[in-house]
Design an enzyme around this catalytic site. Sequence first.
Site, PDB file in Angstrom:
ATOM      1  CB  THR A 133     -43.855 -38.346 -23.500  1.00  0.00           C
ATOM      2  OG1 THR A 133     -43.871 -38.147 -24.905  1.00  0.00           O
ATOM      3  CG2 THR A 133     -45.218 -38.927 -23.123  1.00  0.00           C
ATOM      4  CG  ASP A 134     -43.182 -34.542 -27.376  1.00  0.00           C
ATOM      5  OD1 ASP A 134     -43.281 -35.781 -27.288  1.00  0.00           O
ATOM      6  OD2 ASP A 134     -42.524 -33.983 -28.292  1.00  0.00           O
ATOM      7  CD  GLU A 135     -44.694 -40.086 -28.268  1.00  0.00           C
ATOM      8  OE1 GLU A 135     -45.559 -40.928 -28.532  1.00  0.00           O
ATOM      9  OE2 GLU A 135     -43.471 -40.292 -28.396  1.00  0.00           O
ATOM     10  CE1 TYR A 159     -44.776 -43.953 -23.359  1.00  0.00           C
ATOM     11  CE2 TYR A 159     -44.883 -42.480 -25.255  1.00  0.00           C
ATOM     12  CZ  TYR A 159     -44.333 -42.820 -24.026  1.00  0.00           C
ATOM     13  OH  TYR A 159     -43.354 -42.035 -23.468  1.00  0.00           O
ATOM     14  CE  LYS A 163     -44.862 -41.163 -19.468  1.00  0.00           C
ATOM     15  NZ  LYS A 163     -43.980 -41.623 -18.337  1.00  0.00           N
TER      16      LYS A 163
END
Length: 356
Positions: A133-135, A159, A163
């Site tokens: 993810t970009d997060e 989260y 990741k």
Amino acid sequence: MALLVTGGAGFIGSNFIRDWLALGDEPVVNLDKLTYAGNPANLGQYVGDRRYTLVQGDIGDAALVAQLLATVQPRAVLNFAAESHVDRSILGADDFIQTNIVGTFRLLEAVRAYWKGLQGEAHAAFRFLHVSTDEVYGTLSPTDPPFAETNRYEPNSPYAATKAASDHLVRAWHHTHGLPVITTNCSNNYGPYHFPEKLIPLVIHNALAGKPLPIYGDGQQVRDWLYVGDHCSAIRTVLAGGRLGETYNIGGWNEKPNLEVVRTLCAHLDALAPRADGASYATQITFVKDRPGHDRRYAIDARKLERELGWRPAETFDTGIEKTVRWYLANPQWVQDVTSGAYREWVGAQYGAATP
Ligand code: NAD
Ligand code: TYD
């Protein structure tokens, strides 16, 4: 030749498998734990199809994964399996640590042992594709350039931290053990089969049910939105031509504040399924307490993927959102089936009285 896909009963994984099987005949084995987010019915159309097998199990179950790899002999493993919802990670991060970090570690170890045993062309052509993810990059100010692959990792939610940890493990298994990995970091997806705990399907579901549409804080947080089919085409592109050990950002060039997204959804619903009283669904918008640590802005610079492999998204936000709204209107039974007991308990814990 076959693919082993993990987490393929969830939102993006099931869209990936459906598109894959629509485009060719290479079989897919789907290893999925079937958590609350995993729904075998997402791929119900393939029951009995010799190209598709669902195996219920955990990516952290080393013996199961080893046995599966030995039997299936995949040419690639695509790791979609994860706990994926930020709000759930704030209420409790245990499952996120177990699946996203420990699970990825065990999967990497099992895949490494399998890959070491492959010979010749099978060894050379093998790929482990990690879907992320970009997060992991944290948050941007309104004037910052979008996230590039070279940005520092600065995850802010539990989260995102798990990741990020999984991405680091994947990187290290390449650097140290030579495992042929590629990682993709994608922005917010939307589309069919999206579990209605995430903003877009939650708003469609609540609107039609006559419930409040909860906007966290001031609703000016910005996300980059990508239609799920475009994410799947990007993954196919990276699997086919991505360079080993590299990471590729995937995005839709569609930055939108949450409030605008919700207003757009309401406008589509007003046109396609007007309320009986003639009022707009936008009257159901309700501002609620902000998410703790809420990232203000995500934006993706996907030029590396375009430059190296020629990928661009096919959908605009307008075309993708309209398809999505039409899909939810055509599939009320799917929503009803997934919004069973466990889901309702979650809504109670997350929104309390704000969303009946
Ligand atoms: P999802 O929550 O809809 O699906 C996750 C799937 O993984 C479910 O089918 C679940 O049963 C399965 N799973 C969970 N734990 C497992 C385990 N231990 N072993 C095997 N299976 C397990 O998630 P999604 O939105 O489809 O996301 C898929 C991947 O893409 C995730 O890795 C996520 O981090 C990443 N991603 C998602 C988005 C997004 O906008 N949804 C954006 C970028 C990246
Ligand atoms: P979400 O779909 O949970 O994705 P992510 O947190 O991974 O970006 O949320 C998208 C945006 O919408 C995020 O800024 C949080 C916000 N949001 C709301 O305002 N209300 C809601 O009920 C939900 C679920 C999200």
